[in-house]
Design an enzyme around this catalytic site. Structure first.
Site, PDB file in Angstrom:
ATOM      1  N   SER A  66     -11.542 -29.334  26.370  1.00  0.00           N
ATOM      2  CA  SER A  66     -10.399 -29.856  25.462  1.00  0.00           C
ATOM      3  C   SER A  66      -9.102 -28.483  25.931  1.00  0.00           C
ATOM      4  O   SER A  66      -9.728 -27.336  25.713  1.00  0.00           O
ATOM      5  CB  SER A  66     -10.935 -29.433  23.615  1.00  0.00           C
ATOM      6  OG  SER A  66      -9.687 -29.424  22.972  1.00  0.00           O
ATOM      7  N   TYR A  80     -14.813 -25.468  16.148  1.00  0.00           N
ATOM      8  CA  TYR A  80     -14.531 -26.397  17.740  1.00  0.00           C
ATOM      9  C   TYR A  80     -13.987 -25.730  19.148  1.00  0.00           C
ATOM     10  O   TYR A  80     -14.588 -25.857  20.460  1.00  0.00           O
ATOM     11  CB  TYR A  80     -13.567 -27.503  16.893  1.00  0.00           C
ATOM     12  CG  TYR A  80     -12.994 -28.431  18.173  1.00  0.00           C
ATOM     13  CD1 TYR A  80     -13.451 -29.815  17.692  1.00  0.00           C
ATOM     14  CD2 TYR A  80     -12.037 -28.583  18.472  1.00  0.00           C
ATOM     15  CE1 TYR A  80     -13.354 -30.835  18.746  1.00  0.00           C
ATOM     16  CE2 TYR A  80     -11.713 -29.657  19.578  1.00  0.00           C
ATOM     17  CZ  TYR A  80     -12.293 -30.509  19.502  1.00  0.00           C
ATOM     18  OH  TYR A  80     -11.726 -31.870  20.225  1.00  0.00           O
TER      19      TYR A  80
HETATM   20  N1  LIG Z   1      -9.458 -36.889  21.255  1.00  0.00           N
HETATM   21  C1  LIG Z   1      -9.211 -36.053  21.900  1.00  0.00           C
HETATM   22  O1  LIG Z   1      -7.645 -35.454  21.286  1.00  0.00           O
HETATM   23  C2  LIG Z   1     -10.304 -34.828  22.144  1.00  0.00           C
HETATM   24  C3  LIG Z   1      -9.162 -34.022  22.664  1.00  0.00           C
HETATM   25  C4  LIG Z   1      -9.702 -33.065  23.245  1.00  0.00           C
HETATM   26  C5  LIG Z   1     -11.526 -32.929  24.099  1.00  0.00           C
HETATM   27  N2  LIG Z   1     -11.722 -34.514  23.200  1.00  0.00           N
HETATM   28  C6  LIG Z   1     -13.331 -34.768  23.613  1.00  0.00           C
HETATM   29  O2  LIG Z   1     -13.695 -35.749  23.845  1.00  0.00           O
HETATM   30  C7  LIG Z   1     -14.814 -36.499  23.378  1.00  0.00           C
HETATM   31  C8  LIG Z   1     -14.737 -37.440  22.666  1.00  0.00           C
HETATM   32  O3  LIG Z   1     -13.815 -37.970  21.497  1.00  0.00           O
HETATM   33  P1  LIG Z   1     -13.618 -38.958  21.410  1.00  0.00           P
HETATM   34  O4  LIG Z   1     -11.323 -38.232  21.012  1.00  0.00           O
HETATM   35  O5  LIG Z   1     -13.241 -40.129  22.522  1.00  0.00           O
HETATM   36  O6  LIG Z   1     -13.583 -39.240  19.907  1.00  0.00           O
HETATM   37  P2  LIG Z   1     -14.761 -40.526  19.881  1.00  0.00           P
HETATM   38  O7  LIG Z   1     -14.507 -40.273  18.134  1.00  0.00           O
HETATM   39  O8  LIG Z   1     -13.943 -41.322  19.601  1.00  0.00           O
HETATM   40  O9  LIG Z   1     -15.159 -40.865  20.625  1.00  0.00           O
HETATM   41  C9  LIG Z   1     -17.175 -39.861  19.791  1.00  0.00           C
HETATM   42  C10 LIG Z   1     -17.912 -40.752  20.689  1.00  0.00           C
HETATM   43  O10 LIG Z   1     -19.301 -39.241  20.858  1.00  0.00           O
HETATM   44  C11 LIG Z   1     -20.503 -40.277  19.647  1.00  0.00           C
HETATM   45  N3  LIG Z   1     -21.382 -39.157  19.315  1.00  0.00           N
HETATM   46  C12 LIG Z   1     -21.151 -38.396  18.290  1.00  0.00           C
HETATM   47  N4  LIG Z   1     -22.185 -37.457  17.562  1.00  0.00           N
HETATM   48  C13 LIG Z   1     -23.116 -37.757  19.461  1.00  0.00           C
HETATM   49  C14 LIG Z   1     -24.438 -37.513  19.077  1.00  0.00           C
HETATM   50  N5  LIG Z   1     -25.282 -36.633  18.171  1.00  0.00           N
HETATM   51  N6  LIG Z   1     -24.951 -38.067  20.213  1.00  0.00           N
HETATM   52  C15 LIG Z   1     -24.212 -39.020  20.742  1.00  0.00           C
HETATM   53  N7  LIG Z   1     -23.036 -39.100  20.631  1.00  0.00           N
HETATM   54  C16 LIG Z   1     -22.193 -39.094  19.872  1.00  0.00           C
HETATM   55  C17 LIG Z   1     -19.927 -41.225  18.389  1.00  0.00           C
HETATM   56  O11 LIG Z   1     -20.730 -41.594  18.395  1.00  0.00           O
HETATM   57  C18 LIG Z   1     -18.471 -41.519  19.739  1.00  0.00           C
HETATM   58  O12 LIG Z   1     -18.792 -42.864  19.788  1.00  0.00           O
HETATM   59  C19 LIG Z   1     -15.296 -35.206  22.206  1.00  0.00           C
HETATM   60  O13 LIG Z   1     -16.080 -33.897  22.743  1.00  0.00           O
HETATM   61  C20 LIG Z   1     -13.904 -34.248  22.171  1.00  0.00           C
HETATM   62  O14 LIG Z   1     -14.447 -33.481  21.458  1.00  0.00           O
HETATM   63  C21 LIG Z   1     -11.555 -35.217  22.197  1.00  0.00           C
END
Ligand SMILES: NC(=O)c1ccc[n+]([C@@H]2O[C@H](COP(=O)([O-])OP(=O)(O)OC[C@H]3O[C@@H](n4cnc5c(N)ncnc54)[C@H](O)[C@@H]3O)[C@@H](O)[C@H]2O)c1
Length: 254
Positions: free
Chosen positions: A140, A153
């Site tokens: 991130s 985080y």
């Molecule tokens: N959305 C953002 O702005 C952003 C920015 C930077 C990084 N990220 C990172 O990107 C990744 C995906 O995030 P997103 O925004 O798509 O969120 P999201 O909530 O849409 O998707 C996250 C997915 O991870 C799954 N998950 C959660 N706990 C789990 C576990 N223990 N085992 C397996 N799966 C699990 C959830 O069921 C979900 O389907 C994360 O690591 C998040 O930290 C997101």
């Protein structure tokens, strides 16, 4: 011709957001996919949407036996494991560090850091044995700079960047590339529900301030992160290892 033709890929967190968008893009680029998540209904739906070449399996990234079984299933079902995108993650506990409960901190580190460790550990052994592979770990912008109110985080994501660099150095000679990717705000349920709604109370001023920190003038769509992820996974990025790629509209540039 797709840039992932004939490649086999395991994706964690594939049921939603960035993981889902990357699964769709990787499928369109010719990859055969093992999609994993803990949200089985949505995960099955993503696999069905992609169709031939995509299967779904339940995998909780905090559980080593579950991760090991998923990696084995990828190898037996797809024949080999060329690439993996370890994307599963949560926003987790928020608040200033003096107020953070230890159990919330531990849960966050378990999913966002230990999950990436367990996946990388089991995938890299398969890839080293094959003599080739590409692992992409989800970090991130919070893996590169500090965010007040999100120290767990921030700590987990900085550690993902570091873990990926160390693994890249350890396995470069065996033909395995390891990178991390660093988006800022991406419009997914994690941001719209967990951050904007639950933490910021959908306060337009606070959301506008977050938007204004992006020189590009907007938040990202998941497909914009997926495009970079697919490129990093592919052989197009054959000379890229140990990198933490910012895909953040200039958020961390100042
Ligand atoms: N959305 C953002 O702005 C952003 C920015 C930077 C990084 N990220 C990172 O990107 C990744 C995906 O995030 P997103 O925004 O798509 O969120 P999201 O909530 O849409 O998707 C996250 C997915 O991870 C799954 N998950 C959660 N706990 C789990 C576990 N223990 N085992 C397996 N799966 C699990 C959830 O069921 C979900 O389907 C994360 O690591 C998040 O930290 C997101």
């Amino acid at each position: 011709m797709g840039i992932l033709d004939d490649k086999t890929i395991m994706i964690t967190g594939a049921a939603s957001g960035i993981g889902r968008a990357t699964a769709v893009e990787a499928g369109a680029e010719g990859a055969r996919l093992l999609l994993t998540d803990v949200n089985d209904e949505q995960g099955e739906a993503v696999a069905a949407e992609i169709g031939d070449g995509a299967t779904y399996l339940h995998c909780d990234v905090t559980d080593e036996a579950s991760v090991e079984a998923a990696v084995k299933a990828a190898v037996s079902g797809l024949g080999r494991l060329d690439c993996s995108f370890n994307c599963a993650g949560i926003l987790g506990v928020v608040g200033n560090i003096g107020e953070l409960p230890l159990d919330g901190w531990k849960q966050l580190i378990d999913v966002d850091l230990n999950g990436v460790f367990l996946c990388t550990k089991h995938q890299i052994n398969v890839m080293a044995e094959q003599g080739s592979g590409s692992i992409l770990n989800m970090a991130s912008a919070a893996g590169l700079i500090g965010w007040p109110g999100a120290s767990g985080y921030v700590a987990a994501k900085h550690a993902v960047v570091g873990l990926s660099k160390a693994a890249a150095l350890e396995y470069a000679e065996q033909g395995v590339r390891v990178n991390s990717i660093c988006p800022s705000y991406v419009i997914t349920p994690l941001v719209e529900k967990d951050l904007f709604e639950d933490v910021l109370g959908n306060d337009e001023e606070l959301i506008g301030a977050a938007r204004a920190n992006h020189p590009i003038g907007r938040f990202a769509q998941p497909e914009e992160i997926a495009a970079a992820a697919v490129w990093l996974l592919s052989d197009k990025a054959s000379f890229v290892t140990g990198s933490a790629m910012s895909v953040d509209g200039g958020y961390t540039a100042p």
